[in-house]
Design an enzyme around this catalytic site. Sequence first.
Site, PDB file in Angstrom:
ATOM      1  N   LYS A 235       4.682 -11.461   3.144  1.00 48.41           N
ATOM      2  CA  LYS A 235       3.272 -11.770   2.874  1.00 48.41           C
ATOM      3  C   LYS A 235       2.930 -12.014   1.142  1.00 48.41           C
ATOM      4  O   LYS A 235       3.768 -10.980   0.683  1.00 48.41           O
ATOM      5  CB  LYS A 235       2.208 -10.552   3.491  1.00 48.41           C
ATOM      6  CG  LYS A 235       0.722 -10.704   3.189  1.00 48.41           C
ATOM      7  CD  LYS A 235      -0.070  -9.922   3.718  1.00 48.41           C
ATOM      8  CE  LYS A 235      -0.215  -8.475   3.244  1.00 48.41           C
ATOM      9  NZ  LYS A 235      -0.658  -8.207   2.047  1.00 48.41           N
TER      10      LYS A 235
ATOM     11  N   SER B 190       0.870  -1.050   0.056  1.00 45.88           N
ATOM     12  CA  SER B 190      -0.165   0.017  -0.128  1.00 45.88           C
ATOM     13  C   SER B 190       0.854   1.196  -0.052  1.00 45.88           C
ATOM     14  O   SER B 190       0.333   2.297  -0.421  1.00 45.88           O
ATOM     15  CB  SER B 190      -0.795  -0.020   1.055  1.00 45.88           C
ATOM     16  OG  SER B 190       0.063  -0.085   2.391  1.00 45.88           O
TER      17      SER B 190
ATOM     18  N   GLU C 205      -9.130  -9.722   2.873  1.00 42.78           N
ATOM     19  CA  GLU C 205      -9.321  -8.602   2.622  1.00 42.78           C
ATOM     20  C   GLU C 205     -10.714  -8.530   1.937  1.00 42.78           C
ATOM     21  O   GLU C 205     -11.060  -9.108   0.751  1.00 42.78           O
ATOM     22  CB  GLU C 205      -8.127  -7.919   1.653  1.00 42.78           C
ATOM     23  CG  GLU C 205      -8.552  -6.583   1.184  1.00 42.78           C
ATOM     24  CD  GLU C 205      -7.610  -5.754   0.545  1.00 42.78           C
ATOM     25  OE1 GLU C 205      -6.496  -6.221   0.514  1.00 42.78           O
ATOM     26  OE2 GLU C 205      -7.879  -4.531   0.471  1.00 42.78           O
TER      27      GLU C 205
HETATM   28  O1  KIV Z   1      -0.347  -3.515   1.471  1.00 43.54           O
HETATM   29  C1  KIV Z   1      -1.047  -3.625   2.541  1.00 43.54           C
HETATM   30  O2  KIV Z   1      -1.222  -2.579   3.389  1.00 43.54           O
HETATM   31  C2  KIV Z   1      -1.812  -4.654   2.666  1.00 43.54           C
HETATM   32  C3  KIV Z   1      -2.920  -4.429   3.980  1.00 43.54           C
HETATM   33  C4  KIV Z   1      -4.211  -3.818   3.084  1.00 43.54           C
HETATM   34  C5  KIV Z   1      -3.461  -5.611   4.301  1.00 43.54           C
HETATM   35  O3  KIV Z   1      -1.646  -5.607   2.114  1.00 43.54           O
END
Ligand code: KIV
Length: 266
Positions: A110, A43, A179
């Site tokens: 992640k 993000s 999400e």
């Molecule tokens: O990139 C991010 O901030 C995320 C969250 C929205 C889980 O993947």
Amino acid sequence: MTVPKFAAMKAAGQKITVVTAYDFAFAQLVDQAGVEAVLVGDSMSMVVQGHENTLPVTLDDMLHHTRAVARGAARALVVADMPFMTYQVSVEEAVRNAGRLLQAGAAAVKVEGGPPILGAVRRMVELGIPVMGHLGLQPQSLHQVGGYRRQAVQREDIEALVEEARAVERAGAFAVVLEAVGGEAARSVTAALSVPTIGIGSGPDCDGQVLVSHDMLGLFDGRIPSFVKQYARLADEVDRAAREYISDVQSGRYPEVPRALESRPR
Ligand code: KIV
């Protein structure tokens, strides 16, 4: 905070809190406040770099920001997002890129997706790289899906999501972000897994929650998703402080003449 504690917290019925951070100062602040994990999210592409979506973020960007966050987060688990196309092309590339994120200070990575990336998840976990999954809305697949839409609302989609989540857990993920999935989907997946689900825009029934810090702190002027609770309006504070500073400098109220200079004999 450690990776095994995630499953232990779920078993004990304790909610898990995750928030994004992209630099040393914010990582230190949210770490000291007590979150379990700090996510260096892709993000960052929107809230730090000003792009339209998460696709432009590079591995080098992520390495740079992960180093800063890791210096600030003394207690919380640092999880780094793997950018678009750094884990999808081959298992070998995924492992090498994830290894670089751990060398930069992350404790886990992640990745978004189900079956197509399970080989990479399995191999990373076998090699000692903890992996957090990410299902439901997957922003890196934005163009394929046709926008940021709520996922898994119909019964057959909920069943498919539960199967995907089970497969991600079997591949070794220690937690799964859900999400923008419907409430029933979040409950079904959470009940089906022994690792925790971390929800964002997926209602109250996940084992934990994650928010983008700029959204949660009211620091981002762009589109704020409707599910976000803003715990502060830092944009207003920054605006007020910057205007006061400009006015002080223009009027001569700042800087003040230091006392030591005023009283110095001529
Ligand atoms: O990139 C991010 O901030 C995320 C969250 C929205 C889980 O993947």
